[in-house]
Design a protein around this motif. Structure first.
Motif, PDB file in Angstrom:
ATOM      1  N   ALA A  67      36.944  36.868  46.588  1.00  0.00           N
ATOM      2  CA  ALA A  67      38.675  36.575  47.518  1.00  0.00           C
ATOM      3  C   ALA A  67      39.455  37.084  46.849  1.00  0.00           C
ATOM      4  O   ALA A  67      40.630  37.135  47.092  1.00  0.00           O
ATOM      5  N   ASP A  68      38.789  37.492  45.566  1.00  0.00           N
ATOM      6  CA  ASP A  68      40.176  38.443  44.768  1.00  0.00           C
ATOM      7  C   ASP A  68      40.674  39.817  46.250  1.00  0.00           C
ATOM      8  O   ASP A  68      41.804  40.177  45.636  1.00  0.00           O
ATOM      9  N   GLY A  69      40.090  39.859  46.989  1.00  0.00           N
ATOM     10  CA  GLY A  69      40.058  41.016  47.854  1.00  0.00           C
ATOM     11  C   GLY A  69      41.009  40.045  48.971  1.00  0.00           C
ATOM     12  O   GLY A  69      41.111  40.560  50.288  1.00  0.00           O
ATOM     13  N   HIS A  70      41.660  39.522  49.122  1.00  0.00           N
ATOM     14  CA  HIS A  70      42.826  38.577  49.896  1.00  0.00           C
ATOM     15  C   HIS A  70      43.554  39.576  50.260  1.00  0.00           C
ATOM     16  O   HIS A  70      43.647  40.132  49.561  1.00  0.00           O
ATOM     17  N   ASP A  71      44.466  39.455  51.333  1.00  0.00           N
ATOM     18  CA  ASP A  71      45.437  39.779  51.940  1.00  0.00           C
ATOM     19  C   ASP A  71      46.976  39.393  51.736  1.00  0.00           C
ATOM     20  O   ASP A  71      47.974  39.017  52.215  1.00  0.00           O
ATOM     21  N   GLY A  72      46.598  37.655  51.111  1.00  0.00           N
ATOM     22  CA  GLY A  72      48.135  37.737  50.651  1.00  0.00           C
ATOM     23  C   GLY A  72      48.059  36.195  50.145  1.00  0.00           C
ATOM     24  O   GLY A  72      47.163  35.533  50.403  1.00  0.00           O
ATOM     25  N   VAL A  73      49.130  35.792  49.414  1.00  0.00           N
ATOM     26  CA  VAL A  73      49.095  34.258  48.322  1.00  0.00           C
ATOM     27  C   VAL A  73      50.258  33.750  48.698  1.00  0.00           C
ATOM     28  O   VAL A  73      50.719  34.795  48.476  1.00  0.00           O
ATOM     29  N   THR A  74      50.501  32.554  48.465  1.00  0.00           N
ATOM     30  CA  THR A  74      51.815  32.129  48.626  1.00  0.00           C
ATOM     31  C   THR A  74      51.795  30.884  47.218  1.00  0.00           C
ATOM     32  O   THR A  74      50.286  30.627  47.022  1.00  0.00           O
ATOM     33  N   GLY A  75      52.386  30.392  46.176  1.00  0.00           N
ATOM     34  CA  GLY A  75      52.047  29.233  45.554  1.00  0.00           C
ATOM     35  C   GLY A  75      51.374  30.220  44.414  1.00  0.00           C
ATOM     36  O   GLY A  75      51.526  31.673  44.344  1.00  0.00           O
ATOM     37  N   THR A  76      51.042  29.757  43.203  1.00  0.00           N
ATOM     38  CA  THR A  76      50.287  29.936  41.885  1.00  0.00           C
ATOM     39  C   THR A  76      48.638  30.158  42.218  1.00  0.00           C
ATOM     40  O   THR A  76      48.334  28.818  42.183  1.00  0.00           O
ATOM     41  N   TRP A  77      48.086  31.430  41.916  1.00  0.00           N
ATOM     42  CA  TRP A  77      47.134  31.300  41.833  1.00  0.00           C
ATOM     43  C   TRP A  77      46.013  31.992  40.796  1.00  0.00           C
ATOM     44  O   TRP A  77      47.151  33.394  40.417  1.00  0.00           O
ATOM     45  N   SER A  78      44.819  32.195  40.079  1.00  0.00           N
ATOM     46  CA  SER A  78      44.935  32.915  39.098  1.00  0.00           C
ATOM     47  C   SER A  78      43.259  33.245  39.715  1.00  0.00           C
ATOM     48  O   SER A  78      42.364  32.487  40.760  1.00  0.00           O
ATOM     49  N   ALA A  79      42.408  34.612  39.212  1.00  0.00           N
ATOM     50  CA  ALA A  79      41.340  35.033  39.163  1.00  0.00           C
ATOM     51  C   ALA A  79      40.551  34.715  38.154  1.00  0.00           C
ATOM     52  O   ALA A  79      41.395  34.784  37.226  1.00  0.00           O
ATOM     53  N   SER A  80      39.584  34.714  38.684  1.00  0.00           N
ATOM     54  CA  SER A  80      37.989  34.100  37.969  1.00  0.00           C
ATOM     55  C   SER A  80      37.320  34.899  37.841  1.00  0.00           C
ATOM     56  O   SER A  80      36.581  34.833  38.820  1.00  0.00           O
TER      57      SER A  80
END
Length: 312
Positions: A214-227
């Protein structure tokens, strides 16, 4: 010596399941074949589509001599599962042409309290019966065995089915006996026929799967954190997107939170409660053109943890 693999959606259950019983029995056999290792590669609550995603790492990498498939419970009868099921078989046959393959056709029932095994749900097995017949794979007909036990021998359906989907201990013992005899027959029988022409239009499903953390996504909006390699958000309307070329796609995730999803900027789906489904789910179950697509997930409520983006 080779090994055996049990691969499917019922196959993750513990020692009293047909898997545990069969895996305990296999190493005792020294006449006709000797299989020193047994591997339970099943994950409950998943379909043959997710089996395709995992096939290389969880089955083909071990080069097994015997493969017991079990995918009926979470597949359906649409062309999507016709193609995913056949592609699964074709990839196994192409990679392991000498492997013995048997298919355990577990079946659901409409009402476990009615002692009539004709209330099985035959539509669940239509695709897999056709695929097994086409590829010369032994189909183990659990529904027929239930019919013999209940409608002929006069036993109770509830003795063999815990609910409308899952067998009891006695049901698993019955399944083990069916698998055991079928494996023995498979080793004394002829080789599988040459790989035939496709029964369904499944060529696109035979491609190497896409499995992105999932940390190889192509873009986010809003707040996300990596675990680790997961991405986590508790913010309503936060989105995460993945772009790839595929005909179908899905997610692996923790079982918490509610999401919606969209393909190529289209309308979002209805709410999907991740607590109510398995740990991985195919989300685009109507086949799309194999071109570049963007798949977007939106948080609706709760804490959503996306582990991987999966596609074929």
């Amino acid at each position: 010596m080779g090994g055996s693999i049990t691969y499917g959606s019922h196959a993750s259950t513990p020692a009293l399941s047909y898997v545990g019983l069969t895996h305990a029995w296999i190493p005792t056999q020294k006449v006709g074949f000797a299989l020193e290792n047994t591997i339970n590669a099943g994950i409950g609550g998943t379909s043959s589509w997710y089996g395709l995603i995992r096939l290389q790492t969880d089955v083909l990498a071990y080069s097994p001599k015997v493969i017991c498939l079990d995918w009926i419970a979470n597949d359906s009868t649409t062309s999507f599962w016709q193609r995913s099921g056949e592609a699964l078989v074709r990839r196994i046959r192409a990679a392991l042409p000498d492997a013995k393959i048997v298919f355990l056709g577990f079946t659901g029932v409409a009402d476990v309290a009615v002692d009539d095994a004709t209330n099985t749900r035959p539509t669940q097995v239509i695709n897999w019966k056709a695929i097994c017949a086409h590829y010369g794979i032994a189909y183990i007909d659990y529904a027929a065995a239930l019919y013999q036990k209940v409608n002929v021998d006069g036993e109770m359906l509830s003795d063999y089915m815990y609910d409308t989907v899952h067998p009891t201990d006695a049901g698993h013992q019955l399944a083990h006996e069916l698998v055991r005899s079928t494996i023995l027959n498979a080793f004394t029988g002829s080789l599988l026929p040459a790989l035939p022409a496709r029964l369904y239009d499944c060529e696109d499903f035979e491609a190497a799967p896409i499995d992105r953390t999932a940390d190889g996504h192509d873009g986010v909006t809003g707040t996300w954190s990596a675990s680790g390699t997961d991405m986590v958000s508790s913010e309503a309307n936060a989105t995460i997107s993945f772009t790839d070329t595929f005909v179908s796609c899905g997610l692996a995730y923790d079982q918490s939170g509610v999401i919606q999803y969209s393909l190529d900027g289209g309308a979002y789906s209805s709410n999907l409660d991740l607590t109510a489904v398995g740990r991985a789910r195919e989300l685009i179950t109507s086949i799309v053109a194999k071109v570049e697509h963007t798949f977007t997930v939106k948080v609706i409520s709760g804490t959503v943890t996306i582990q991987r983006f999966l596609a074929i």
